[in-house]
Write a protein that holds these residues in place. Sequence first.
Motif, PDB file in Angstrom:
ATOM      1  N   ALA A 241      -5.375   3.804   1.741  1.00 43.75           N
ATOM      2  CA  ALA A 241      -5.076   2.880   0.669  1.00 43.75           C
ATOM      3  C   ALA A 241      -5.977   3.661  -0.709  1.00 43.75           C
ATOM      4  CB  ALA A 241      -5.871   1.521   0.905  1.00 43.75           C
ATOM      5  N   ARG A 242      -7.259   4.024  -0.210  1.00 45.12           N
ATOM      6  CA  ARG A 242      -7.973   4.529  -1.355  1.00 45.12           C
ATOM      7  C   ARG A 242      -7.187   5.859  -1.936  1.00 45.12           C
ATOM      8  NH1 ARG A 242     -13.620   5.440  -2.580  1.00 45.12           N
ATOM      9  NH2 ARG A 242     -13.940   7.696  -3.259  1.00 45.12           N
ATOM     10  N   ALA A 243      -6.196   6.279  -1.370  1.00 43.92           N
ATOM     11  CA  ALA A 243      -5.528   7.579  -1.617  1.00 43.92           C
ATOM     12  C   ALA A 243      -4.451   7.236  -2.927  1.00 43.92           C
ATOM     13  CB  ALA A 243      -5.023   8.533  -0.707  1.00 43.92           C
ATOM     14  N   HIS A 244      -4.119   5.823  -2.613  1.00 48.33           N
ATOM     15  CA  HIS A 244      -2.823   5.456  -3.277  1.00 48.33           C
ATOM     16  C   HIS A 244      -3.664   4.378  -4.452  1.00 48.33           C
ATOM     17  CE1 HIS A 244       0.512   7.162  -1.294  1.00 48.33           C
ATOM     18  NE2 HIS A 244      -0.386   7.274  -0.346  1.00 48.33           N
ATOM     19  N   GLY A 245      -4.569   4.526  -4.723  1.00 51.84           N
ATOM     20  CA  GLY A 245      -5.030   3.661  -5.779  1.00 51.84           C
ATOM     21  C   GLY A 245      -5.531   2.362  -5.671  1.00 51.84           C
TER      22      GLY A 245
ATOM     23  N   GLY B  68      -2.367  -9.216  -7.680  1.00 56.62           N
ATOM     24  CA  GLY B  68      -0.893  -8.892  -7.698  1.00 56.62           C
ATOM     25  C   GLY B  68      -0.803  -7.361  -7.785  1.00 56.62           C
ATOM     26  N   GLU B  69      -1.499  -6.740  -8.704  1.00 62.30           N
ATOM     27  CA  GLU B  69      -1.396  -5.402  -8.968  1.00 62.30           C
ATOM     28  C   GLU B  69      -1.879  -4.446  -7.687  1.00 62.30           C
ATOM     29  OE1 GLU B  69      -2.374  -2.024 -12.348  1.00 62.30           O
ATOM     30  OE2 GLU B  69      -3.919  -3.379 -11.677  1.00 62.30           O
TER      31      GLU B  69
ATOM     32  N   GLU C 210     -18.551  -8.570 -12.341  1.00 58.19           N
ATOM     33  CA  GLU C 210     -18.319  -8.907 -13.748  1.00 58.19           C
ATOM     34  C   GLU C 210     -17.208  -8.483 -14.393  1.00 58.19           C
ATOM     35  OE1 GLU C 210     -22.861  -9.503 -12.888  1.00 58.19           O
ATOM     36  OE2 GLU C 210     -21.181  -7.846 -12.635  1.00 58.19           O
ATOM     37  N   THR C 211     -16.530  -7.325 -13.913  1.00 57.02           N
ATOM     38  CA  THR C 211     -15.611  -6.393 -14.372  1.00 57.02           C
ATOM     39  C   THR C 211     -14.073  -6.635 -13.601  1.00 57.02           C
ATOM     40  OG1 THR C 211     -16.023  -4.430 -12.836  1.00 57.02           O
ATOM     41  CG2 THR C 211     -17.107  -4.474 -15.055  1.00 57.02           C
ATOM     42  N   GLY C 212     -14.588  -7.528 -12.392  1.00 52.68           N
ATOM     43  CA  GLY C 212     -13.223  -7.588 -11.450  1.00 52.68           C
ATOM     44  C   GLY C 212     -13.411  -7.180 -10.171  1.00 52.68           C
ATOM     45  N   ILE C 213     -12.096  -6.692  -9.334  1.00 58.80           N
ATOM     46  CA  ILE C 213     -12.319  -6.447  -7.916  1.00 58.80           C
ATOM     47  C   ILE C 213     -12.835  -5.087  -7.951  1.00 58.80           C
ATOM     48  CG2 ILE C 213     -10.655  -6.030  -5.982  1.00 58.80           C
ATOM     49  CD1 ILE C 213      -9.138  -8.254  -7.090  1.00 58.80           C
ATOM     50  N   ARG C 214     -13.885  -4.769  -7.187  1.00 57.70           N
ATOM     51  CA  ARG C 214     -14.196  -3.625  -6.964  1.00 57.70           C
ATOM     52  C   ARG C 214     -13.870  -2.970  -5.500  1.00 57.70           C
ATOM     53  NH1 ARG C 214     -19.285  -2.208  -8.555  1.00 57.70           N
ATOM     54  NH2 ARG C 214     -18.547  -0.198  -7.665  1.00 57.70           N
ATOM     55  N   THR C 215     -13.430  -3.601  -4.556  1.00 58.35           N
ATOM     56  CA  THR C 215     -13.203  -3.356  -3.206  1.00 58.35           C
ATOM     57  C   THR C 215     -12.568  -4.313  -2.446  1.00 58.35           C
ATOM     58  OG1 THR C 215     -15.013  -1.578  -2.924  1.00 58.35           O
ATOM     59  CG2 THR C 215     -13.985  -2.523  -0.880  1.00 58.35           C
ATOM     60  N   VAL C 216     -11.451  -3.914  -1.731  1.00 57.63           N
ATOM     61  CA  VAL C 216     -10.644  -4.570  -0.672  1.00 57.63           C
ATOM     62  C   VAL C 216     -11.266  -4.506   0.966  1.00 57.63           C
ATOM     63  CG1 VAL C 216      -8.555  -5.296   0.057  1.00 57.63           C
ATOM     64  CG2 VAL C 216      -8.691  -4.783  -2.318  1.00 57.63           C
ATOM     65  N   LEU C 217     -11.551  -5.599   1.243  1.00 54.77           N
ATOM     66  CA  LEU C 217     -12.264  -5.494   2.691  1.00 54.77           C
ATOM     67  C   LEU C 217     -11.436  -5.993   3.779  1.00 54.77           C
ATOM     68  CD1 LEU C 217     -15.896  -6.952   1.732  1.00 54.77           C
ATOM     69  CD2 LEU C 217     -15.179  -4.686   2.031  1.00 54.77           C
TER      70      LEU C 217
END
Length: 337
Positions: A84-88, A140-141, A217-224
């Motif tokens: 997932a990291r490799a695809h943004g 969504g993105e 404060e900027t938004g999503i940093r990581t998906v767990l």
Amino acid sequence: MTTATPDAILATQLDAVTARLGLGTTVPGSLVRLTGGASYETWSFDAHDGATAHPLILRRVPADRPAASEQVGPETEARLFIAARAHGVPEPRIHHILTEADAMGQGFIAERVAGETLARKILRDPRFAPARGRLAWQCGEILARIHAIPLAQLPPLDTAFAPQRMAALEADYRGLQVDRPVFELAFRWLRDHAPPVLSRPVLVHGDFRNGNLIIDETGIRTVLDWELAHLGDPLEDLGWLTVNSWRFGQRDLPAGGFGTVAQLIDGYHSGGGPRVDPQAVLYWRVMGSLSWGIKCHQMALPVAQGAALSVERAMIGRRVSECELDLLDMLGKGATQ
């Protein structure tokens, strides 16, 4: 003679691994067991190589406790992070997948990302106000990027479309040997409105929701938490995010308690996904609500003999009626918000 504690033994084992990885030595006293997670242990610790500090996380299933059968193993989860990291997709860097030689069970070591995961803070704390307005669009993105990852670049995963998901849910429900009319009604509705099975599955995160995202404060940093990942219908992820249980009291904002379905769909389309019919998202929201309701009922049952009592289990178990009300609301109104 003083016997080393389990925490001290783990710290020594981690020290050997971080030295081998070139991350230096673990900082004394930095190893802390984090709360949350029924099957995995999560530990926070720091390593220092003399010039740079490395904030790290250890996720593991101890050697004496096998991973739950419905979950992917920690090695597979780590490889999903990497793909997932490799695809943004915003993911932490995986430094190491544990081996038998490490003697720490199954798991991995990853970078520690700063931010908040507690959903109620994210939805109510003023410091997250600047981010809340764009979180649904970001979700969504990000989901569009996840669903676009080539299958050839993924570790082996089970495939489950709506029929397989329904069959597994019904088996769990029948195993409870109870009669809950609302659940029966939901099963009938899901059978009557089942979407067509896609000719090609995509990667489905399986538990993409508020509470499994690190946010600042900027938004999503990581998906767990990729433990429930599988191949299947991409709309399953969108529907799960909109289940009322994951709005944490913000009922009028169906996308995680912080946005609308329209914002979620707009972000999905902007990220490269197809334009989605909100009614199709509803199907997976109903299934998600039914799934969580069955899980709540399981939590309400007496624990196995010899197992530790848990306030958390009781608190989750009492929410069965909330899921039933959500199902009646959706099935009665055909709501798409």
